[in-house]
Design an enzyme around this catalytic site. Structure first.
Site, PDB file in Angstrom:
ATOM      1  N   HIS A 167       0.860  -1.188   0.000  1.00  0.00           N
ATOM      2  CA  HIS A 167       0.000   0.000   0.000  1.00  0.00           C
ATOM      3  C   HIS A 167       0.895   1.235   0.000  1.00  0.00           C
ATOM      4  O   HIS A 167       1.882   1.304   0.739  1.00  0.00           O
ATOM      5  CB  HIS A 167      -0.891  -0.008   1.243  1.00  0.00           C
ATOM      6  CG  HIS A 167      -1.733   1.222   1.400  1.00  0.00           C
ATOM      7  ND1 HIS A 167      -1.470   2.197   2.337  1.00  0.00           N
ATOM      8  CD2 HIS A 167      -2.839   1.638   0.726  1.00  0.00           C
ATOM      9  CE1 HIS A 167      -2.385   3.153   2.237  1.00  0.00           C
ATOM     10  NE2 HIS A 167      -3.221   2.840   1.276  1.00  0.00           N
ATOM     11  N   HIS A 203       1.566  11.042  -2.155  1.00  0.00           N
ATOM     12  CA  HIS A 203       0.342  10.863  -1.390  1.00  0.00           C
ATOM     13  C   HIS A 203      -0.385  12.202  -1.404  1.00  0.00           C
ATOM     14  O   HIS A 203       0.044  13.151  -0.748  1.00  0.00           O
ATOM     15  CB  HIS A 203       0.678  10.417   0.033  1.00  0.00           C
ATOM     16  CG  HIS A 203      -0.482   9.793   0.740  1.00  0.00           C
ATOM     17  ND1 HIS A 203      -0.625   9.797   2.102  1.00  0.00           N
ATOM     18  CD2 HIS A 203      -1.574   9.132   0.264  1.00  0.00           C
ATOM     19  CE1 HIS A 203      -1.734   9.175   2.436  1.00  0.00           C
ATOM     20  NE2 HIS A 203      -2.322   8.760   1.336  1.00  0.00           N
TER      21      HIS A 203
END
Length: 593
Positions: free
Chosen positions: A124, A170
């Site tokens: 992830h 991110h």
């Protein structure tokens, strides 16, 4: 003899010696050497077959020579003599993880079934070097993950500052970006360095159509013949890992005109619950039974909050045909989506096509409360990806067994941190030769005559009993300073041994602490009745007892029970980040009944 300063005014001296063979080792030597002082190659071959289950070892004499060379590197020059073992040589062989490992090392499972029949080692936010809010983005953690056998790499794609290229970062955080092309090139170079089976790249897409077209161009140019192109936009069944060997697969939602940035809205409650523990070895794995019981009390409708990598775009097909770049659509092999509305709609099985569904860890917990059987039926044909909730800012992880016992193939973990949950993930994927694909048990792939499936909450009979004996440990004095654990005396080591798996099998036990000894001898046995041994992982941790402070971490390892080799084995210990210590290991025995 070791000396330690105490109270600045006097010295305490402690005596320790080389590890001696345990009684069971001496008994095995005596039994197979027929009471003699030396064990011949034929006698050693019989020991391997009868006591260790290693009848397939072909060149026994070469194994003995290797063991003697490891023990007497500078002295063993007698190649013309037939090798024989003394009891100490025999003990050193058993205590060698290179020659006597606890696990099978080859791929041995059927690799010709559809991808949906396998657990897949999944990362992830694979590009993050640390926390989820301010760490650097880099291709280094991607390379490390691939070298460790991870088969699913996640990349979050955003326009760069000038809107003419693609960055990986991110979104809506302070993480610094890395260019997409750099990540793609690193994936190409390291994709099959550890395993030949396919690498799946999951793309979180925040791009305009022109940048999507640029992504397609980069992907095609970088991977060339390694890239797999789907035969159909909606395949009826996934191909197998064997058929996809050495291929790169792209998985993302179907493209649409533009995915506007959404604020992350995760109903995660008190974020303090997910903060890292101050303990040196990380937080304990959340109890699976508690999680399932808590889920029963929650609402049974899946959140449509943010924080996932996907949106379900099935309703946007017309818009896709009109505006999406053709090449970008063409490279997507595994179509992905996130549920909208009720979970029963998301879990409907379409016999005409397969797809990938994404759920957050808390969405999964809610779904298991009332729709566990639907989850399992869905995962018999389709892929289910589980990802950490948005408030895991420190890159912590969750209990992977919630997903695994319901058939979820892609239980996505933050690989850049450490802790007990991640140790379990590393241990689980040591199975099947560490190739990153582990065949799901048959009971998760079958349906009964009344459409019934496996019930993770059912009380099942014991299928197999595992007996684990912890003999001794060694190597700390070579890998650590003598005052690392205690400035005033040698360490007081104890071992924790247990099982992670379905709730009925999960337990932890521990040995007594051996005081003031760098080579502790515990000689204790533990018995673990297993109802679902196919999913069980053996947990091993060593700590140093400290009366006044928290106990010190001294090593860990997790091993899939289904892959354990019976007999007396050397078990190497790993540090908190999963790297093997140079010398630290345990001598253990595994027995199945």
């Amino acid at each position: 003899m070791g000396s330690y300063k105490c109270c600045f005014c006097f010295t305490r001296k402690f005596r320790w010696s080389e590890a001696q063979p345990p009684a069971d080792v001496r008994a095995a030597f005596d039994a197979h050497s027929e009471g003699g002082t030396h064990m011949t190659a034929d006698q050693f071959r019989r020991f391997l077959a009868e006591a260790q289950g290693d009848a397939a070892v072909a060149d026994v004499e070469r194994v003995m020579e290797q063991a003697l060379e490891l023990r007497h590197r500078q002295l063993f020059h007698r190649k013309h003599f037939k090798p024989v073992f003394t009891v100490d040589d025999f003990h050193h062989y058993l205590f060698s993880e290179e020659l006597n490992p606890p696990l099978r090392s080859q791929v041995h499972q059927d690799m010709t079934a559809p991808l949906s029949h396998y657990y897949i080692y999944t990362g992830h936010n694979s590009y993050l070097t640390g926390n989820q809010l301010s760490s650097d983005c880099s291709d280094v953690p991607i390379i490390k993950a691939l070298q460790n056998g991870v088969r699913v790499i996640e990349l979050d794609m955003w326009p760069n500052a000038t809107k003419d290229n693609i960055d990986i970062l991110h979104g809506r955080t302070l993480t610094s970006p890395v260019e997409l092309i750099k990540c793609l090139r690193s994936i190409k170079e390291y994709a099959f360095s550890t395993s030949p089976y396919p690498v799946i790249i999951t793309l979180e897409d925040h791009l305009t159509p022109d940048l999507q077209a640029k992504v397609a161009e980069m992907v095609i140019e970088t991977f060339g013949d390694m890239l797999y192109y789907p035969d159909s936009e909606s395949p009826k069944e996934f191909l197998s890992p064997e058929a996809l060997k050495k291929r790169i697969i792209i998985s993302t939602k179907p493209p649409k005109e533009y995915l506007e940035a959404k604020n992350v809205k995760e109903n995660d409650g008190d974020t303090k619950k997910v903060q890292e523990s101050n303990e040196a070895w990380g937080m304990e794995v959340p109890d699976l039974q508690t999680e399932l019981e808590c889920a029963d009390k929650d609402e049974d409708v899946v959140d449509d909050g943010g924080g996932s990598d996907d949106d379900d775009d099935d309703n946007d097909d017309q818009k896709v045909r009109q505006s999406s770049p053709v090449e970008y659509k063409r490279i997507i092999t595994i179509r992905a989506g996130k549920p909208k509305g009720h979970i029963t709609e998301a879990l409907k099985v379409d016999q005409e096509k397969v797809r990938r569904l994404s759920l957050s860890e808390q969405e999964l917990a809610k779904a298991t409360a009332s729709y566990g059987a639907d989850l399992i039926r869905f995962t018999q044909r389709n892929l289910l990806r589980i990802y950490p909730k948005g408030t895991r800012f420190t890159s912590s992880n969750y209990n992977p067994f919630v997903g695994w016992i319901h058939g979820a193939q892609m239980v996505a973990f933050n690989m850049q941190g450490y802790g007990r949950s991640l140790w379990l993930m590393h241990g689980f994927y040591k199975a099947n030769g560490g190739c990153g694909y582990v065949k799901k048990p048959d009971f998760l792939l079958s349906t009964g005559s009344n459409n019934e499936v496996f019930d993770p909450k059912a009380i099942l009979p014991v299928k197999k009993t595992l007996k684990v004996k912890v003999y001794m440990g060694d190597g700390w004095s070579m890998d650590f300073k003598k005052t690392h654990f205690d400035p005033y005396s040698p360490p007081d080591f104890y071992t924790r041994v247990g099982i992670a798996g379905v709730p009925a099998d999960t337990t932890m036990k521990k040995t007594k602490a051996i005081e003031d000894n760098w080579i502790p001898v515990w000689d204790e046995e533990f018995v673990f009745p297993l109802t679902v041994p196919e999913l069980a992982v053996l947990r091993i941790e060593v700590h140093e007892y400290d009366m006044s402070e928290k106990d010190d971490f001294a090593g860990q390892n997790c091993l899939p029970v289904s892959e354990l080799k019976p007999g007396i084995r050397a078990v190497p210990l790993l540090d908190r980040k999963g790297m093997k210590f140079k010398s630290v290991k345990l001598l253990m025995r595994f027995e199945f009944a």
